[in-house]
Design an enzyme around this catalytic site. Structure first.
Site, PDB file in Angstrom:
ATOM      1  N   CYS A 188      -7.948 -33.057  34.558  1.00 52.15           N
ATOM      2  CA  CYS A 188      -7.318 -31.749  34.621  1.00 52.15           C
ATOM      3  C   CYS A 188      -8.264 -30.754  33.974  1.00 52.15           C
ATOM      4  O   CYS A 188      -9.296 -31.129  33.439  1.00 52.15           O
ATOM      5  CB  CYS A 188      -5.993 -31.729  33.853  1.00 52.15           C
ATOM      6  N   SER A 221     -16.220 -46.233  37.797  1.00 45.56           N
ATOM      7  CA  SER A 221     -17.680 -46.139  37.803  1.00 45.56           C
ATOM      8  C   SER A 221     -18.259 -46.954  36.643  1.00 45.56           C
ATOM      9  O   SER A 221     -17.532 -47.345  35.737  1.00 45.56           O
ATOM     10  CB  SER A 221     -18.075 -44.664  37.707  1.00 45.56           C
TER      11      SER A 221
END
Length: 567
Positions: free
Chosen positions: A2, A369
């Site tokens: 966010c 990742s």
């Protein structure tokens, strides 16, 4: 992921200031809210939402009936929120993971609250009853936070520095904008005027300490009797590495949106992707895991990623990369990064373009990742030249503490630019603290292979193909390009035509702080200064290898780099 933004004691009308909050709109494409604080006309919050957990009550600033005087704006995920809620028998009003911060703060105060959070976060917590403002950031700074504090007590906060650049203040000189240090919290007294005064800045967690929240999570099979007479028993250590790594991946499955994974074909992303697919099947996720690789058609990374995807059974996507595309994207990548570090930019271009593809062509939003592994497990090729295991261990900790300036910054900005949320299991607090507690001799490169212990821990499990498990380190920016002509050399050619020798000779005069020594460095710095004039301190120094004479951070330019023949 966010975007958070807040002002306390604004010197200028809020209607004028709030346009700055729109500079980070990319971080939260699902909704936006701007809210004033009752009783403090010059204080407000701005929030850009990417909805991942609790679609209904997830808007911020988060407030609950039980604590009408608390206002919370945070960016991140708290993976142990349900465990803590049950442990302390808190009564929740929402399903939002961040609600745990309000209950923990109410019961234990700010320091214990921060140290019990297992996750990635930056937060702004306002307590109007006690007139306090608190800000904090996770151990590795996986989630960003910048602060601006004027001499007269006006505090402005934002996920990215660009949201603070044009804040109007009553100061005659531009106010300093600094990244908030990871693993710390800061407390401010809030005056009736809305202005603040910093009263406490303290570290609540360091990467070498076992996190406080570990006490509330008993992991089955974890060998606790570690210190045998002969030191650490190798089989127990390997088993612990596997258990803690799997737990790191599993807790990060918390999402209502589709999960995918970046897959470069190197060791780290392959271990993450393979563990993710395995756990997604066990948890019966209703969709296949999508994996994504980027590179030139003949790049070693693309070929290796294809092998891994076939082995683990993911829905694999390949994004073709050309140096021309990379060169076209350079300026917008620098603007998103807010950095002029050379190695960071090189690796960011591919990650930015693959994130763009994921956003436009798929419905995966939560992206796993492999960041953090090289720093933690001594994966950089220069570790072969470390003068001693102690020196290597110390450099590993230094790299981890600086991640927020380099690889973690790259991973956040390039994914957030396209409204994606990044998850990095290698930077799990408990996993990293355990790995760093192991004897220094155990963690160094062995038999000419970096990250030997990590590879050894997963040997014989067939989780990923053997040739990938033992594949040499490639920098992402090197491995994704053609073996005949790298992204690096294409970039140099382009820059050669843009920067002349006399400009470089005057670099020290033009850029006295961190003067660039190469045309590439000069070219990047010019673009950075165009967008962020006089903000060179955001990159305190360049990322460079240690213990070897290096003028360039690319592994391919080092004499100890030996590409695999069979790739």
């Amino acid at each position: 992921m966010c975007g958070i933004w807040a002002l306390f004691g604004s010197d200028e009308c809020l209607a004028v200031q709030c346009t700055n909050a729109m500079k980070i709109a990319h971080r939260g494409p699902d909704a936006f809210r701007f809210e004033n604080v009752n009783g403090f006309t010059n204080c407000c919050f701005g929030f850009h939402r990417l909805a991942i957990v609790d679609q209904l009550y997830g808007m911020q600033p988060l407030r609950v009936k039980k604590f009408p005087y608390l206002w919370l704006c945070y960016n991140g995920e708290i993976y142990n929120h349900i465990r803590l809620k049950n442990q302390f028998e808190f009564e929740y009003q929402t399903k939002v993971d961040g609600e745990i911060l309000l209950h923990l703060y109410d019961r234990f105060g700010i320091k214990k609250m921060a140290s019990l959070l297992d996750g990635v976060f930056s937060f702004i917590l306002l307590d109007t009853a006690n007139r306090k403002v608190f800000i904090g950031r996770d151990t590795y700074g996986v989630r960003p936070l910048f602060r601006l504090l004027t001499d007269n007590g006006f505090l402005a906060l934002c996920s990215e520095a660009k949201g603070l650049l044009e804040i109007k203040t009553s100061m005659s000189t531009p106010a300093k904008i600094t990244p908030f240090p990871p693993g710390h919290f800061e407390a401010f007294d809030l005056k009736l005027t809305g202005k603040v005064q910093s009263v406490q800045m303290e570290r609540f967690h360091c990467c070498t300490e076992e996190p406080k929240h570990a006490a509330y999570n008993n992991l089955e099979g974890l060998g606790t009797d570690l210190k045998k007479e002969l030191g650490f028993e190798l089989e127990t250590v390997k088993s612990n590495i596997r258990i803690l790594f799997e737990d790191a991946v599993k807790k990060r499955l918390m999402a209502h949106r589709r999960i995918g994974c970046l897959l470069s074909g190197g060791l780290d992303s392959s271990l993450v992707a393979a563990s993710l697919v395995k756990l997604a099947n066990e948890e019966l996720l209703p969709y296949p895991i999508q994996t994504f690789s980027i590179g030139a058609e003949d790049s070693p990374d693309v070929a290796a990623a294809r092998k891994v995807a076939a082995h683990i059974g993911s829905e694999h996507h390949e994004v073709n990369f050309t140096p021309e595309e990379g060169i076209r994207a350079l300026e917008e990548v620098i603007v998103h990064l807010e950095s002029y570090d050379i190695t960071t930019l090189r690796a960011s271009v591919g990650m930015y373009l693959i994130s763009k593809y994921i956003r436009e062509k798929t419905d995966s939003v939560v992206i796993f990742s492999g960041e953090g592994s090289d720093e933690l497990t001594q994966g950089y090729i220069y570790f072969h030249k470390a003068p001693s295991p102690k020196a290597a261990a110390e450099d590993s900790v230094r790299l981890l503490k600086e991640l927020y300036l380099f690889d973690v910054l790259r991973a956040d900005r390039t994914t957030a630019a396209h409204g994606l949320e990044l998850r990095v299991p290698f930077l799990d607090h408990r996993f990293t603290a355990y790995y760093l507690s192991l004897p220094e001799e155990m963690r160094v490169p062995k038999d000419g292979v970096e990250k030997h212990l990590l590879r050894e821990a997963f040997k014989g499990l067939k989780l990923i193909p053997d040739e990938i498990l033992w594949r040499r380190k490639e920098a992402f920016s090197d491995g994704m390009t053609s073996m005949k002509k790298s992204w690096y050399s294409s970039l140099q050619e382009h820059i050669e035509s843009e920067v002349n020798d006399s400009e470089l000779e005057k670099a020290n005069t033009r850029f006295p702080f961190n003067p660039p020594t190469t045309k590439e460095g000069f070219f990047i710095r010019q673009i950075f200064e165009k967008h962020y004039p006089d903000r060179c301190e955001w990159t305190p120094h360049y990322w460079m290898p240690r213990w070897i004479k290096a003028t360039d951070p690319s592994a391919r330019t080092l004499s100890i780099y030996k590409p695999d023949k069979d790739q």
